[in-house]
Design a protein around this motif. Sequence first.
Motif, PDB file in Angstrom:
ATOM      1  N   GLN A  38       0.428  -0.927  -0.071  1.00 10.85           N
ATOM      2  CA  GLN A  38      -0.317  -0.086   0.046  1.00 10.85           C
ATOM      3  C   GLN A  38       0.777   1.065  -0.373  1.00 10.85           C
ATOM      4  O   GLN A  38       2.323   1.197   0.130  1.00 10.85           O
ATOM      5  N   ILE A  39       0.561   2.156  -0.160  1.00  4.04           N
ATOM      6  CA  ILE A  39       1.217   3.741  -0.221  1.00  4.04           C
ATOM      7  C   ILE A  39       1.835   3.576   1.149  1.00  4.04           C
ATOM      8  O   ILE A  39       3.023   4.834   1.022  1.00  4.04           O
ATOM      9  N   LEU A  59       6.091   8.976   0.738  1.00  5.12           N
ATOM     10  CA  LEU A  59       5.285   8.338   0.173  1.00  5.12           C
ATOM     11  C   LEU A  59       4.006   8.905   0.073  1.00  5.12           C
ATOM     12  O   LEU A  59       3.077   9.265  -0.049  1.00  5.12           O
ATOM     13  N   PHE A  60       3.757   8.525   1.326  1.00  2.28           N
ATOM     14  CA  PHE A  60       2.079   8.379   1.826  1.00  2.28           C
ATOM     15  C   PHE A  60       1.967  10.179   2.582  1.00  2.28           C
ATOM     16  O   PHE A  60       0.834  11.118   2.540  1.00  2.28           O
ATOM     17  N   TRP A 100       7.409   7.175  -7.849  1.00  6.79           N
ATOM     18  CA  TRP A 100       7.920   6.790  -6.844  1.00  6.79           C
ATOM     19  C   TRP A 100       7.140   5.527  -6.128  1.00  6.79           C
ATOM     20  O   TRP A 100       7.836   5.018  -5.790  1.00  6.79           O
ATOM     21  N   THR A 101       6.098   5.201  -6.117  1.00  2.76           N
ATOM     22  CA  THR A 101       5.047   4.310  -5.732  1.00  2.76           C
ATOM     23  C   THR A 101       6.097   2.860  -6.371  1.00  2.76           C
ATOM     24  O   THR A 101       6.072   2.068  -6.234  1.00  2.76           O
ATOM     25  N   GLY A 120      -6.136  -0.201  -5.901  1.00  2.00           N
ATOM     26  CA  GLY A 120      -5.154   0.769  -6.037  1.00  2.00           C
ATOM     27  C   GLY A 120      -4.652   1.596  -6.636  1.00  2.00           C
ATOM     28  O   GLY A 120      -3.644   2.136  -7.415  1.00  2.00           O
ATOM     29  N   ALA A 121      -4.040   0.363  -7.756  1.00  2.00           N
ATOM     30  CA  ALA A 121      -2.947   0.462  -8.909  1.00  2.00           C
ATOM     31  C   ALA A 121      -3.310   0.743  -9.704  1.00  2.00           C
ATOM     32  O   ALA A 121      -3.147   1.957  -9.933  1.00  2.00           O
ATOM     33  N   PHE A 122      -5.132   1.242 -10.227  1.00  2.00           N
ATOM     34  CA  PHE A 122      -5.612   1.906 -11.304  1.00  2.00           C
ATOM     35  C   PHE A 122      -6.090   3.677 -10.311  1.00  2.00           C
ATOM     36  O   PHE A 122      -6.653   4.459 -11.222  1.00  2.00           O
TER      37      PHE A 122
END
Length: 152
Positions: A38-39, A59-60, A100-101, A120-122
Amino acid sequence: MIQRVQSIWLFLASAALFLLLILPILTVQGNTGDLSFQISGIYQKVNNISQKTASFTALFGGTILTALICLANIFNFKNRTLQKRIVLLTLILILVLIGWTVSYALNTPNLLQSSTIGTGAFLPLLSIIFCLLAIRGINQDDKLIRSADRLR
């Protein structure tokens, strides 16, 4: 605020970015348990207990900042040129977040082997589409005001 269509698109873009904070991007089912990317970090679920094994605080925070910029941009409806520039800045920030992800995902061992892509990827791609639709709405408002000025 909500009288313009770009406000709705900007709200949907920020909602997609906020949903990115809680939805998994990648999930790996392994022998020891499920890994969820996850982020906010990497979570390992063993015996129905989820533990954070890695944390991505920067990143969060970047995702929260981008979502808040997009949400606050709704209130710039009177200054369309500034609103358009902030939407372009948001698009650049979303692209940076995607890169970054991906770099975090590539640097995590055993994550890309037999992983399933989560919803979450989309969501960043969906927020990019919503931002582009907001720019289109801002341009339509500009055309409408220029045509009304010509009639005066």
